[in-house]
Design a protein around this motif. Structure first.
Motif, PDB file in Angstrom:
ATOM      1  N   GLN A   1      36.861  41.466  31.600  1.00 21.82           N
ATOM      2  CA  GLN A   1      36.014  42.310  32.456  1.00 21.82           C
ATOM      3  C   GLN A   1      34.885  42.870  31.605  1.00 21.82           C
ATOM      4  O   GLN A   1      34.913  42.779  30.374  1.00 21.82           O
ATOM      5  N   ALA A   2      33.884  43.404  32.272  1.00 20.57           N
ATOM      6  CA  ALA A   2      32.762  44.032  31.560  1.00 20.57           C
ATOM      7  C   ALA A   2      32.422  45.337  32.251  1.00 20.57           C
ATOM      8  O   ALA A   2      32.422  45.402  33.486  1.00 20.57           O
ATOM      9  N   ILE A   3      32.154  46.386  31.460  1.00 21.92           N
ATOM     10  CA  ILE A   3      31.686  47.639  32.058  1.00 21.92           C
ATOM     11  C   ILE A   3      30.382  48.066  31.398  1.00 21.92           C
ATOM     12  O   ILE A   3      30.099  47.698  30.250  1.00 21.92           O
ATOM     13  N   ALA A   4      29.610  48.844  32.130  1.00 16.47           N
ATOM     14  CA  ALA A   4      28.390  49.459  31.586  1.00 16.47           C
ATOM     15  C   ALA A   4      28.173  50.778  32.308  1.00 16.47           C
ATOM     16  O   ALA A   4      28.461  50.897  33.504  1.00 16.47           O
ATOM     17  N   PHE A   5      27.662  51.753  31.577  1.00 18.34           N
ATOM     18  CA  PHE A   5      27.325  53.049  32.169  1.00 18.34           C
ATOM     19  C   PHE A   5      25.837  53.086  32.474  1.00 18.34           C
ATOM     20  O   PHE A   5      25.031  52.400  31.841  1.00 18.34           O
TER      21      PHE A   5
ATOM     22  N   MET B   1      29.372  50.570  36.208  1.00 15.35           N
ATOM     23  CA  MET B   1      29.635  49.321  36.933  1.00 15.35           C
ATOM     24  C   MET B   1      30.694  48.532  36.167  1.00 15.35           C
ATOM     25  O   MET B   1      30.779  48.628  34.957  1.00 15.35           O
ATOM     26  N   MET B   2      31.464  47.748  36.898  1.00 14.86           N
ATOM     27  CA  MET B   2      32.443  46.854  36.270  1.00 14.86           C
ATOM     28  C   MET B   2      32.423  45.509  36.998  1.00 14.86           C
ATOM     29  O   MET B   2      32.356  45.462  38.222  1.00 14.86           O
ATOM     30  N   MET B   3      32.472  44.423  36.227  1.00 20.65           N
ATOM     31  CA  MET B   3      32.523  43.076  36.809  1.00 20.65           C
ATOM     32  C   MET B   3      33.740  42.348  36.255  1.00 20.65           C
ATOM     33  O   MET B   3      34.041  42.454  35.061  1.00 20.65           O
ATOM     34  N   ILE B   4      34.442  41.634  37.140  1.00 25.62           N
ATOM     35  CA  ILE B   4      35.673  40.933  36.759  1.00 25.62           C
ATOM     36  C   ILE B   4      35.618  39.499  37.292  1.00 25.62           C
ATOM     37  O   ILE B   4      35.572  39.295  38.512  1.00 25.62           O
ATOM     38  N   PRO B   5      35.610  38.479  36.421  1.00 22.77           N
ATOM     39  CA  PRO B   5      35.648  37.086  36.907  1.00 22.77           C
ATOM     40  C   PRO B   5      37.001  36.790  37.554  1.00 22.77           C
ATOM     41  O   PRO B   5      38.024  37.290  37.097  1.00 22.77           O
ATOM     42  N   ARG B   6      36.988  35.952  38.587  1.00 22.84           N
ATOM     43  CA  ARG B   6      38.218  35.630  39.318  1.00 22.84           C
ATOM     44  C   ARG B   6      38.538  34.147  39.257  1.00 22.84           C
ATOM     45  O   ARG B   6      37.639  33.297  39.259  1.00 22.84           O
ATOM     46  N   THR B   7      39.843  33.849  39.246  1.00 23.47           N
ATOM     47  CA  THR B   7      40.272  32.452  39.241  1.00 23.47           C
ATOM     48  C   THR B   7      41.101  32.088  40.475  1.00 23.47           C
ATOM     49  O   THR B   7      41.206  30.933  40.832  1.00 23.47           O
ATOM     50  N   LYS B   8      41.703  33.114  41.117  1.00 23.07           N
ATOM     51  CA  LYS B   8      42.434  32.836  42.360  1.00 23.07           C
ATOM     52  C   LYS B   8      42.510  34.106  43.217  1.00 23.07           C
ATOM     53  O   LYS B   8      42.426  35.223  42.684  1.00 23.07           O
ATOM     54  N   PRO B   9      42.688  33.936  44.539  1.00 19.73           N
ATOM     55  CA  PRO B   9      42.646  35.090  45.438  1.00 19.73           C
ATOM     56  C   PRO B   9      43.920  35.924  45.462  1.00 19.73           C
ATOM     57  O   PRO B   9      43.891  37.088  45.846  1.00 19.73           O
TER      58      PRO B   9
END
Length: 297
Positions: A194-198, A246-254
């Motif tokens: 995951q990635a976060i940024a303020f 903000m936070m972004m998370i790559p996904r591989t399955k639902p």
């Protein structure tokens, strides 16, 4: 609800009351409990009766197969809150777990996998600036998007009675003092990528907020190597947006162990269909389930 004298939050509240009276809104009753893991107090909601939503989804799927049916085109009049600029509309989430949960949808069809643009984010910030809550985007079916039509979401606080913010927030805010605005980092405490940024958006217009968060958004896609062709994302991901970070998370399955996960799962709020699924979460633990649907470090 076209009264411009009302602020957006008042319009959302008034539309909710009216839509409940007209039975256009179909709230999903839940019970909830907390499950602590690694100092994160996960909020687990258990559906009291999912039959209605599942029936509606089956009908919807059948309609989609038959005619590319889209519940947002046209959206139900009773769920309409307000226009957001020329290209977006704010509507209530029909099957809501928390009251006043809204969707920011594109007026014309755009795929959910399309990258967010400045107009999307400006409309989104128009809402989030007036709603104390959490914004999120489920980019694609692997990220838990239930509709293929581009839509962002804002869910207001509290997520549960007497519960401040949301479970993952404390962990993220612990890193605030160590990071400059716009620094993009991965939190070591989480077992999935995951990635976060303020960011500091105090006193800024919704357009200024959109420009700042758009820049961070594209940096995050690069940081996580989520490929895109400039218009569409080739990888699915979840995006959480608050007034501070903000936070972004790559996904591989639902889903994992039969449990569906969308952005709210990565905010620390999981939804299970029954007691059986609750026991699965207790056995496997929330972070393990999140790791299974994301990318393991």
């Amino acid at each position: 609800m076209g009264d411009n004298n009302l602020d957006l939050w008042s319009k959302i509240s008034a539309t909710t009351i009216q839509a409940l009276e007209e039975k256009a809104l179909k709230p999903i009753e839940t019970q909830y409990e907390f499950l602590k893991e690694n100092n994160i107090n996960f909020l687990i909601r258990i559906l009291d009766n999912i039959t209605r939503k599942e029936k509606a989804k089956k009908i919807q799927k059948k309609q989609q197969k038959e005619s590319n049916y889209n519940p947002f085109l046209p959206y139900e009049e009773e769920l309409y809150v307000d226009d957001l600029g020329d290209n977006h509309v704010c509507i209530l989430n029909k099957y809501n777990v928390v009251n006043n949960h809204v969707l920011i949808i594109t007026r014309d069809f755009e795929p959910q996998e399309n990258l967010l643009n400045l107009a999307d984010l400006e409309s989104f910030w128009t809402v989030l600036q007036q709603v104390s809550g959490l914004g999120f985007y489920n980019a694609g079916p692997l990220a838990g998007a239930s509709q293929p039509h581009k839509h962002l979401q804002v869910i207001p606080f509290p997520l549960a009675p007497n519960f401040q913010g949301f479970p993952m927030e404390k962990l993220v805010l612990n890193h605030r003092s160590k990071l400059q605005d716009f620094d993009i980092v991965t939190l070591d405490e989480l077992p999935y990528v995951q990635a976060i940024a303020f960011h500091n958006l105090l006193g800024k217009s919704s357009l200024e907020c959109a420009k700042i968060t758009e820049e961070i958004y594209y940096k995050m896609l690069d940081y996580l190597t989520i490929e895109n062709n400039g218009k569409t994302s080739l990888g699915n991901y979840n995006l959480l947006i608050t007034k501070q970070w903000m936070m972004m998370i790559p996904r591989t399955k639902p889903k994992a162990q039969s449990i569906s996960i969308n952005s709210l799962g990565f905010a620390g709020a999981l939804l299970v269909k029954n007691q059986e699924q609750l026991e699965i979460i207790k056995e496997y633990k929330p972070l393990h389930i999140l790791k299974q649907v994301g990318v393991e470090k």
